[in-house]
Design an enzyme around this catalytic site. Structure first.
Site, PDB file in Angstrom:
ATOM      1  N   GLU A  64       0.855  -1.194   0.000  1.00 55.68           N
ATOM      2  CA  GLU A  64       0.000   0.000   0.000  1.00 55.68           C
ATOM      3  C   GLU A  64       0.889   1.242   0.000  1.00 55.68           C
ATOM      4  O   GLU A  64       1.846   1.340   0.762  1.00 55.68           O
ATOM      5  CB  GLU A  64      -0.918   0.027   1.218  1.00 55.68           C
ATOM      6  CG  GLU A  64      -0.186  -0.039   2.552  1.00 55.68           C
ATOM      7  CD  GLU A  64      -1.046   0.352   3.748  1.00 55.68           C
ATOM      8  OE1 GLU A  64      -1.424   1.543   3.851  1.00 55.68           O
ATOM      9  OE2 GLU A  64      -1.312  -0.541   4.569  1.00 55.68           O
ATOM     10  N   LYS A 153      -7.826  -4.052  10.094  1.00 56.64           N
ATOM     11  CA  LYS A 153      -6.472  -3.679  10.506  1.00 56.64           C
ATOM     12  C   LYS A 153      -6.516  -3.200  11.953  1.00 56.64           C
ATOM     13  O   LYS A 153      -7.227  -2.248  12.271  1.00 56.64           O
ATOM     14  CB  LYS A 153      -5.969  -2.566   9.584  1.00 56.64           C
ATOM     15  CG  LYS A 153      -4.786  -1.777  10.096  1.00 56.64           C
ATOM     16  CD  LYS A 153      -4.482  -0.646   9.116  1.00 56.64           C
ATOM     17  CE  LYS A 153      -3.645   0.439   9.740  1.00 56.64           C
ATOM     18  NZ  LYS A 153      -3.342   1.518   8.778  1.00 56.64           N
TER      19      LYS A 153
END
Length: 239
Positions: A64, A153
């Site tokens: 990411e 997350k």
């Protein structure tokens, strides 16, 4: 006439956002197979495409690019152009649906955020993209999961440690959790043993010193080490 002609046909924007060859299920499986989501964050966007390439060379093929990076959109677009499907490329630190959509148009295939924004999750669902919102408490974890998160997350994971993941497995065995923050080569296996399905790794993998020096071989070597930890854990039959 123009309106009638266009009616019922997907816009160029829709075609750019939706990739029928990269479904959310395939994206998720690719993340789980890799076991590592590299967090690419640096003050200078210049070397970051090479950083993503170096990660892939070491076996970390999911990364990411965070929106704290200046011109993050350009980094995502160029990394996608150069590396194609060799890397599952995502956008991190996505705080709103507008940023989310812009990231998809640039080529991002998934989104990670530090918090739960239901509108961001809805945007990802609309275009069949993987989404990993951030959560810290059991209530936030459940809220994210019920809203449609593919992986939740847990951030910052160093504050709660592997014990938190172990505790959540009892009441929430169905929730896929990824620790981010505090994951390094000494803690990675413990988080996996505690129930994490994959690991979000930032500065301990994408070392700022190595990036600044253009030492991409160092990043590749670190990537191999983290991949080795995941493979060793899985090869030992997990628990």
């Amino acid at each position: 006439m123009v309106g009638a002609k266009a009616r019922g046909r997907p816009s160029p924007g829709f075609r750019a956002l939706y990739n029928p060859d990269m479904s959310r299920e395939r994206q998720l499986q690719r993340v789980l197979d890799c076991g590592i989501v590299a967090v690419v964050r640096f003050s200078d966007p210049g070397p970051l495409v090479e950083v993503v390439r170096a990660l892939a060379d070491g076996g970390v093929t999911v990364a990411e690019v965070t929106f704290t990076v200046p011109n993050a959109i350009d980094v995502i677009r160029e990394a996608k152009r150069q590396l194609g499907d060799r890397v599952l490329l995502g956008a991190g630190t996505v705080l709103d649906p507008e940023t989310c959509r812009a990231a998809f148009l640039a080529g991002a295939e998934f989104v990670v955020s530090p918090s739960v924004n239901v509108d961001v999750i809805r945007m990802c669902r609309r275009y069949d993209k993987l989404v990993m919102p951030g959560a810290f408490t059991p209530t936030e974890v459940v809220t994210a999961w019920e809203a449609g998160a593919d992986i939740v997350k847990v951030f910052p994971a160093d504050v709660v440690g592997p014990a938190f993941f172990r505790a959540l497995r009892g009441p929430l065995p169905q929730v896929k959790l990824m620790p981010t923050g505090g994951v390094d080569l000494t803690t990675a296996a413990e988080f996996l043993k505690a129930g994490a399905v994959c690991l979000g790794v930032g500065g301990q993998l994408v070392e700022p010193k190595a990036v600044a020096a253009g030492d991409f071989a160092r990043i590749t070597a670190l990537a191999r080490e983290y991949v080795g930890v995941v493979r060793a854990f899985r090869g030992n039959g997990k628990n």
